[in-house]
Design an enzyme around this catalytic site. Structure first.
Site, PDB file in Angstrom:
ATOM      1  N   TYR A 285       0.854  -1.211   0.000  1.00 39.83           N
ATOM      2  CA  TYR A 285       0.000   0.000   0.000  1.00 39.83           C
ATOM      3  C   TYR A 285       0.880   1.247   0.000  1.00 39.83           C
ATOM      4  O   TYR A 285       0.678   2.170  -0.787  1.00 39.83           O
ATOM      5  CB  TYR A 285      -0.927  -0.013   1.217  1.00 39.83           C
ATOM      6  CG  TYR A 285      -1.813   1.220   1.341  1.00 39.83           C
ATOM      7  CD1 TYR A 285      -2.953   1.365   0.558  1.00 39.83           C
ATOM      8  CD2 TYR A 285      -1.500   2.242   2.241  1.00 39.83           C
ATOM      9  CE1 TYR A 285      -3.767   2.494   0.669  1.00 39.83           C
ATOM     10  CE2 TYR A 285      -2.304   3.374   2.363  1.00 39.83           C
ATOM     11  CZ  TYR A 285      -3.436   3.500   1.569  1.00 39.83           C
ATOM     12  OH  TYR A 285      -4.229   4.620   1.686  1.00 39.83           O
TER      13      TYR A 285
ATOM     14  N   LYS B 105       1.120   4.068  -2.967  1.00 39.45           N
ATOM     15  CA  LYS B 105       0.791   5.478  -2.730  1.00 39.45           C
ATOM     16  C   LYS B 105       2.021   6.367  -2.949  1.00 39.45           C
ATOM     17  O   LYS B 105       1.893   7.539  -3.306  1.00 39.45           O
ATOM     18  CB  LYS B 105       0.227   5.654  -1.315  1.00 39.45           C
ATOM     19  CG  LYS B 105      -1.174   5.063  -1.140  1.00 39.45           C
ATOM     20  CD  LYS B 105      -2.226   5.870  -1.904  1.00 39.45           C
ATOM     21  CE  LYS B 105      -3.641   5.383  -1.609  1.00 39.45           C
ATOM     22  NZ  LYS B 105      -4.679   6.169  -2.302  1.00 39.45           N
TER      23      LYS B 105
END
Ligand SMILES: NC(=O)c1ccc[n+]([C@@H]2O[C@H](COP(=O)([O-])OP(=O)(O)OC[C@H]3O[C@@H](n4cnc5c(N)ncnc54)[C@H](OP(=O)(O)O)[C@@H]3O)[C@@H](O)[C@H]2O)c1
Length: 233
Positions: free
Chosen positions: A141, A145
């Site tokens: 994640y 990002k």
């Protein structure tokens, strides 16, 4: 400057969480029309929003949405997932899936809407990042990002001369479905949405919506052992 009053906005993932708060905030500020996407558009509850079906990993779905929303002047790439995918224990397919949604999804949507926004006289794109763009505790994640943050920075440069401003939004925990299993302080989605919309209206390059985000950005320029206490000997 991008005024929200009278603008036509598309919010990906606009039926719940941060996206829903963005849709509500946009109408409160006088947006002319807000398209709110969801994989199942029947979940878009706002009475004025225009629901559209969108699966961000599917180029045909992205193209269909762009076809139906030719009047957009502001794009908000909000849809994202946090699946807890880990580099050493998750499958590569799981890691790729996180990138498909969090990195390639916003890219596909931006590529579809840049010509639309340009034809409509210019406007704005806001991409929703995270404090974890700058802090690697989130495994795949965080990486997705981080990559999105870099993509946003490149798009800002590429679109500067084309009348499209680009804002990146960073924040820590927000009280949404995504953090249902998380204990500890969480921001309200409406406060994050308000900061994001202020960022669009002021043409901010970045919105750092809370203290942890401001800390993380500052810490990037310091020693890594100060940021990651596990590394301090
Ligand atoms: N909550 C936090 O603590 C936090 C912190 C930092 C950043 N963020 C970021 O903020 C954004 C919004 O998150 P949230 O907290 O509101 O999460 P959420 O409540 O879990 O909502 C996620 C949204 O993304 C959409 N989405 C997920 N996968 C999709 C796909 N493949 N195609 C199209 N739409 C998809 C969902 O649409 P459906 O309704 O169709 O499922 C939903 O609207 C995300 O980018 C997230 O990474 C959240």
């Amino acid at each position: 400057m991008t005024a929200i009053k009278g603008s036509v906005v598309l919010v990906t993932g606009g039926s719940r969480g941060v996206g829903k708060a963005l849709v509500e905030g946009l109408y409160a500020r006088g947006a002319g029309k807000v398209y709110a996407t969801a994989r199942d558009p029947r979940t878009v509850a706002h009475p004025d929003a225009v629901p559209l079906a969108l699966e961000v990993t599917d180029p045909a779905s992205v193209a269909a949405v762009a076809e139906q929303a030719q009047d957009v002047t502001v794009l908000i790439n909000n849809a994202g997932v946090a699946t807890g995918t880990r580099f050493l224990t998750s499958s590569l397919d799981e890691i790729r899936h996180e990138f498909e949604i969090n990195f390639y999804g916003p890219l596909l949507v931006a590529r579809a809407f840049v010509p639309v926004i340009e034809r409509n006289g210019g406007g704005h794109i806001l991409n929703v990042h995270s404090v974890l763009s700058w802090f690697a505790e989130g495994g795949a994640y965080s990486a997705s990002k981080s990559a999105l943050w870099s993509q946003t920075n490149s798009l800002r440069l590429a679109l500067q001369s084309r009348g499209i401003g680009v804002t990146g939004l960073h924040m820590g925990y927000v009280d949404t479905d995504m953090t249902a299993g998380v204990d500890g302080p969480k921001a309200k989605a409406e406060d994050i949405a308000a900061a994001a919309l202020d960022g669009i209206e002021s043409d901010a390059y970045e919105v750092l919506a809370d203290d942890i985000t401001r800390w993380a950005k500052g810490a990037l320029s310091g020693d890594l052992a100060a940021m990651y206490q596990q590394l301090a000997g």
